[in-house]
Scaffold this motif. Structure first.
Motif, PDB file in Angstrom:
ATOM      1  N   ASP A 230       0.851  -1.180   0.000  1.00 51.75           N
ATOM      2  CA  ASP A 230       0.000   0.000   0.000  1.00 51.75           C
ATOM      3  C   ASP A 230       0.892   1.237   0.000  1.00 51.75           C
ATOM      4  N   LYS A 231       0.956   1.927  -1.129  1.00 50.20           N
ATOM      5  CA  LYS A 231       1.848   3.073  -1.269  1.00 50.20           C
ATOM      6  C   LYS A 231       1.274   4.367  -0.691  1.00 50.20           C
ATOM      7  N   LYS A 232       0.041   4.314  -0.193  1.00 51.20           N
ATOM      8  CA  LYS A 232      -0.638   5.540   0.214  1.00 51.20           C
ATOM      9  C   LYS A 232      -0.191   6.060   1.580  1.00 51.20           C
ATOM     10  N   THR A 233       0.355   5.205   2.415  1.00 55.20           N
ATOM     11  CA  THR A 233       0.690   5.623   3.778  1.00 55.20           C
ATOM     12  C   THR A 233       2.182   5.890   3.930  1.00 55.20           C
ATOM     13  N   GLN A 234       2.508   6.855   4.736  1.00 60.36           N
ATOM     14  CA  GLN A 234       3.892   7.286   4.952  1.00 60.36           C
ATOM     15  C   GLN A 234       4.753   6.165   5.526  1.00 60.36           C
ATOM     16  N   GLU A 235       4.114   5.259   6.303  1.00 60.53           N
ATOM     17  CA  GLU A 235       4.873   4.213   6.981  1.00 60.53           C
ATOM     18  C   GLU A 235       5.449   3.182   6.014  1.00 60.53           C
ATOM     19  N   ASN A 236       4.992   3.195   4.775  1.00 57.49           N
ATOM     20  CA  ASN A 236       5.392   2.141   3.844  1.00 57.49           C
ATOM     21  C   ASN A 236       6.658   2.457   3.063  1.00 57.49           C
ATOM     22  N   ASP A 237       7.488   3.366   3.561  1.00 55.07           N
ATOM     23  CA  ASP A 237       8.724   3.652   2.860  1.00 55.07           C
ATOM     24  C   ASP A 237       9.683   2.477   2.968  1.00 55.07           C
ATOM     25  N   ILE A 238      10.611   2.425   2.037  1.00 58.15           N
ATOM     26  CA  ILE A 238      11.617   1.355   2.016  1.00 58.15           C
ATOM     27  C   ILE A 238      12.993   1.975   2.205  1.00 58.15           C
ATOM     28  N   ARG A 239      13.767   1.368   3.072  1.00 59.32           N
ATOM     29  CA  ARG A 239      15.136   1.811   3.324  1.00 59.32           C
ATOM     30  C   ARG A 239      16.089   0.678   2.980  1.00 59.32           C
ATOM     31  N   VAL A 240      17.178   1.020   2.313  1.00 58.30           N
ATOM     32  CA  VAL A 240      18.214   0.046   1.963  1.00 58.30           C
ATOM     33  C   VAL A 240      19.555   0.574   2.452  1.00 58.30           C
ATOM     34  N   SER A 241      20.248  -0.240   3.245  1.00 59.36           N
ATOM     35  CA  SER A 241      21.571   0.130   3.748  1.00 59.36           C
ATOM     36  C   SER A 241      22.573  -0.934   3.314  1.00 59.36           C
ATOM     37  N   ILE A 242      23.700  -0.480   2.787  1.00 62.79           N
ATOM     38  CA  ILE A 242      24.742  -1.388   2.303  1.00 62.79           C
ATOM     39  C   ILE A 242      26.012  -1.172   3.122  1.00 62.79           C
ATOM     40  N   TYR A 243      26.630  -2.289   3.503  1.00 61.60           N
ATOM     41  CA  TYR A 243      27.804  -2.247   4.372  1.00 61.60           C
ATOM     42  C   TYR A 243      28.987  -2.943   3.694  1.00 61.60           C
ATOM     43  N   GLU A 244      30.141  -2.309   3.834  1.00 60.61           N
ATOM     44  CA  GLU A 244      31.401  -2.881   3.367  1.00 60.61           C
ATOM     45  C   GLU A 244      32.309  -3.053   4.562  1.00 60.61           C
ATOM     46  N   ASP A 245      32.610  -4.320   4.907  1.00 60.72           N
ATOM     47  CA  ASP A 245      33.403  -4.599   6.117  1.00 60.72           C
ATOM     48  C   ASP A 245      32.778  -3.930   7.341  1.00 60.72           C
ATOM     49  N   GLN A 246      31.453  -4.063   7.454  1.00 67.88           N
ATOM     50  CA  GLN A 246      30.663  -3.546   8.573  1.00 67.88           C
ATOM     51  C   GLN A 246      30.573  -2.015   8.616  1.00 67.88           C
ATOM     52  N   LYS A 247      31.077  -1.346   7.589  1.00 70.00           N
ATOM     53  CA  LYS A 247      31.003   0.116   7.512  1.00 70.00           C
ATOM     54  C   LYS A 247      29.909   0.501   6.522  1.00 70.00           C
ATOM     55  N   LEU A 248      28.997   1.378   6.959  1.00 66.27           N
ATOM     56  CA  LEU A 248      27.910   1.827   6.097  1.00 66.27           C
ATOM     57  C   LEU A 248      28.478   2.647   4.942  1.00 66.27           C
ATOM     58  N   ILE A 249      28.199   2.197   3.692  1.00 74.19           N
ATOM     59  CA  ILE A 249      28.709   2.926   2.525  1.00 74.19           C
ATOM     60  C   ILE A 249      27.597   3.484   1.655  1.00 74.19           C
ATOM     61  N   GLN A 250      26.364   3.031   1.898  1.00 69.53           N
ATOM     62  CA  GLN A 250      25.260   3.508   1.070  1.00 69.53           C
ATOM     63  C   GLN A 250      23.953   3.359   1.837  1.00 69.53           C
ATOM     64  N   SER A 251      23.124   4.409   1.810  1.00 68.99           N
ATOM     65  CA  SER A 251      21.816   4.346   2.454  1.00 68.99           C
ATOM     66  C   SER A 251      20.815   5.071   1.579  1.00 68.99           C
ATOM     67  N   ILE A 252      19.726   4.367   1.239  1.00 67.39           N
ATOM     68  CA  ILE A 252      18.726   4.918   0.329  1.00 67.39           C
ATOM     69  C   ILE A 252      17.349   4.732   0.931  1.00 67.39           C
ATOM     70  N   LYS A 253      16.505   5.738   0.769  1.00 69.62           N
ATOM     71  CA  LYS A 253      15.126   5.661   1.235  1.00 69.62           C
ATOM     72  C   LYS A 253      14.212   6.110   0.101  1.00 69.62           C
ATOM     73  N   ASP A 254      13.139   5.328  -0.128  1.00 72.99           N
ATOM     74  CA  ASP A 254      12.217   5.652  -1.216  1.00 72.99           C
ATOM     75  C   ASP A 254      10.887   4.979  -0.941  1.00 72.99           C
ATOM     76  N   PHE A 255       9.902   5.308  -1.781  1.00 70.27           N
ATOM     77  CA  PHE A 255       8.589   4.686  -1.658  1.00 70.27           C
ATOM     78  C   PHE A 255       8.416   3.562  -2.677  1.00 70.27           C
ATOM     79  N   GLY A 256       9.358   3.404  -3.583  1.00 68.74           N
ATOM     80  CA  GLY A 256       9.250   2.367  -4.613  1.00 68.74           C
ATOM     81  C   GLY A 256       9.821   1.051  -4.159  1.00 68.74           C
ATOM     82  N   THR A 257       9.800   0.069  -5.052  1.00 64.89           N
ATOM     83  CA  THR A 257      10.331  -1.258  -4.746  1.00 64.89           C
ATOM     84  C   THR A 257      11.422  -1.678  -5.731  1.00 64.89           C
ATOM     85  N   SER A 258      11.921  -0.741  -6.528  1.00 65.10           N
ATOM     86  CA  SER A 258      13.002  -1.037  -7.468  1.00 65.10           C
ATOM     87  C   SER A 258      14.040   0.074  -7.383  1.00 65.10           C
TER      88      SER A 258
END
Length: 598
Positions: A230-258
């Motif tokens: 359900d894309k209509k509610t604010q709670e449905n955002d998607i967050r993606v975090s990528i780690y290299e050797d346990q260090k955060l190198i990328q963080s993305i937040k969006d409402f899509g799934t691709s």
């Protein structure tokens, strides 16, 4: 009391001691209270889960109706034919195999769904929760899940599973299982043979993900598939975090799934440096952990115009071993995670960088260990069809290899593929296999058919896979009945002088050697099956070293791109393994194969 002692007592009471029953060290040390407790799905991992392996009630009947009384206990996930199950009984095509266990649920959390997972159940099964049919599934090698929320109550619940296994009497995928075992075909196994577990998820949850690395663009494509969204509610955002050797190198937040996610200055995956990036995905209230690798497999011409296999834009020789994935005490099921790890580590210690997983799909943890330890995988599709004509599929191609290259595989009856439902089912399971294993970095090659067993329309099979996966290579017809498609000219050679035929596809020796060495007290039976017999390990090792140091090195210079030695371990009558069936004796020392990148 250890499992081995329990089983021994049981077998003596039944006066049914199997001939020369072998145990791995992991089977000898097995603790029934702690059976394969690791999370079964490393690329979609959650914290809130319960492993349901252990003792279940079981019964084998000839009636479809649920038995009033069960025969005894079975140790899940070992099949009843295996020694570690504590049952050691064959399930025939006329039988119904029943499982049952209690499931205690203290509280059903608000806004949560309860998902029951089966790693694999061979072949057809129905799942009942509190006597309500919740799911049925066909296919002995693929996982399935069922949402049991509406069937459960707080307190005691009951899980019941009814299984039918036709083994090699129908067109279903069966691998190398046969009811009358012998030679290069092995003891059939039935029922639950991979981990059973349950987990609580939110109302909206992640069902699967698809990760496609692009080395040339320094990014990955991430696709997230929800049960519903359900894309209509604010709670449905998607967050993606990528780690290299346990260090955060990328963080993305969006409402899509691709997503297209940059990976700057990527660390490349290879058997020599199997680097994995960790990833955490949060979708609404759901959270999963995963991983990926940056790597690239392809075939292209080298400076001399020879088609070669390339890894990360460099020519790379695949030095592999055929791996059947059988265990003397667990059959299809390894006794422990450590047992899976041992086979992979031993492969690397002996100088190999690839395993061809032969006509079997392993639990996802096996692929995870290949990913993290660094071993390339060639993944076979599981064969099926009617009864094979072994004169046509075995003897004639061996004696007259050039003759069968002219045979078209749309002559379905020749390949035991006359049944249209069976062909359709294979295509469905082929797609499911690619989808299941798509995210595994170690998989470089899909092998569609092997030696004509149940082969049909191989060119269409290649198209089917290419539509789903453009990142990997395809061995269209391993051995013979080549239809001139796919990425390889794929040859099996056990009896003739080894050679390479160069054309526009990469030349691979996808099976060879099969050297036999019988090791007393570590072999399954007195029957010996293989292609060249050695009386001791020393003679075997001498010839294996000569094979690689002289023959394979010559063929690599001539244009050979990959070689698959038969095989990793002995399996029942086959004593052509590098390891004995119980994994207690290694018959050779490390082989030395030069890499093209040197």
């Amino acid at each position: 009391m250890k499992i081995k002692d329990v089983v021994k007592t049981f077998m003596l009471s039944k006066k049914k001691i199997p001939y020369n029953q072998l145990y791995t060290k992991w089977g000898e040390e097995l603790d029934a209270d702690h059976i394969l407790e690791e999370y079964p799905r490393p690329q979609l991992k959650r914290d809130n889960y319960t492993i349901l392996n252990g003792y279940w009630d079981y019964c084998i009947t000839r009636k479809k109706e649920k038995p009033v009384k069960f025969d005894g206990k079975i140790l899940v996930p070992f099949s009843p034919e295996s020694i570690l199950s504590g049952v050691v009984r064959e399930v025939t095509p006329k039988d119904y195999l029943w499982y049952e266990r209690n499931l205690s649920i203290d509280k059903i959390p608000a806004g949560k769904r309860c998902i029951l997972h089966f790693g694999a159940v061979d072949q057809y099964c129905e799942v009942f929760i509190n006597n309500n049919k919740a799911r049925r599934h066909t296919g002995g090698y693929l996982p399935f899940s069922v949402d049991i929320t509406k069937y459960i109550t707080e307190g005691n619940n009951k899980i019941t599973v009814r299984v039918i296994d036709l083994t090699d009497t129908s067109y279903h995928s069966r691998g190398k299982q046969v009811l009358a075992r012998g030679g290069m075909f092995y003891t059939a196994q039935s029922g639950i043979w991979q981990t059973v577990w349950m987990e609580w998820v939110p109302e909206q949850y992640i069902k699967s993900i698809r990760i496609t690395p692009s080395l040339d663009d320094s990014c990955i494509q991430l696709e997230i598939f929800m049960n519903h969204w359900d894309k209509k509610t604010q709670e449905n955002d998607i967050r993606v975090s990528i780690y290299e050797d346990q260090k955060l190198i990328q963080s993305i937040k969006d409402f899509g799934t691709s997503f297209i996610i940059p990976v700057k200055e990527p660390k490349l995956w290879s058997p020599e440096n199997p680097f994995l990036y960790d990833m955490v995905i949060t979708a609404g209230e759901d959270k999963v952990e995963s991983y990926f690798a940056m790597r690239k497999f392809e075939v292209k011409q080298d400076e001399e115009g020879i088609p070669r296999l390339y890894l990360n834009n460099k020519a790379y020789f695949h030095n592999g071993i055929l791996d059947q994935g059988y265990w003397p005490d667990g059959l299809y099921t390894a006794p422990s995670d450590e047992a899976l790890i041992y086979d992979i580590q031993k492969t690397k210690e002996l100088g190999f960088n690839m395993l061809r997983k032969h006509i079997k799909i392993e639990p996802l943890r096996w692929y995870y260990h290949c990913d993290r330890l660094g071993i390339i995988v060639w993944q076979d599709m599981v064969n099926g069809g009617g009864k094979y004509n072994m004169i046509w599929c075995g003897y004639l191609p061996t004696i007259f290899p050039k003759l069968v290259t002219k045979v078209k595989d749309n002559c379905y009856y020749l390949f035991a593929r006359a049944n249209k439902k069976g062909r359709k089912e294979w295509c469905y399971e082929c797609k499911k296999t690619v989808a299941l294993l798509y995210n595994c970095p170690s998989i470089a090659v899909w092998v569609t058919f092997n030696e004509g067993w149940g082969q049909f329309d191989a060119a269409k099979a290649v198209e089917l896979i290419r539509c789903m996966d453009k990142t990997r290579l395809i061995d269209q017809a391993s051995g013979w009945f080549d239809q001139k498609g796919g990425d390889f000219n794929s040859v099996h050679n056990y009896f003739r002088k080894l050679d390479v035929i160069l054309e526009n596809r990469a030349a691979v020796l996808s099976e060879f050697a099969g050297y036999v060495c019988y090791v007393p007290r570590h072999s399954y039976s007195q029957n010996i099956y293989g292609y060249k017999i050695y009386v001791n390990k020393e003679q075997l090792n001498d010839d294996v070293q000569k094979l690689y140091n002289i023959e394979i090195k010559k063929l690599i210079k001539k244009g050979l791109s990959a070689a698959v030695y038969t095989q990793l371990s002995d399996v029942e009558d086959e004593v052509n393994g590098i390891l004995t069936y119980d994994r207690k004796v290694c018959k050779i020392t490390k082989v030395d194969v030069p890499q093209l990148t040197e």
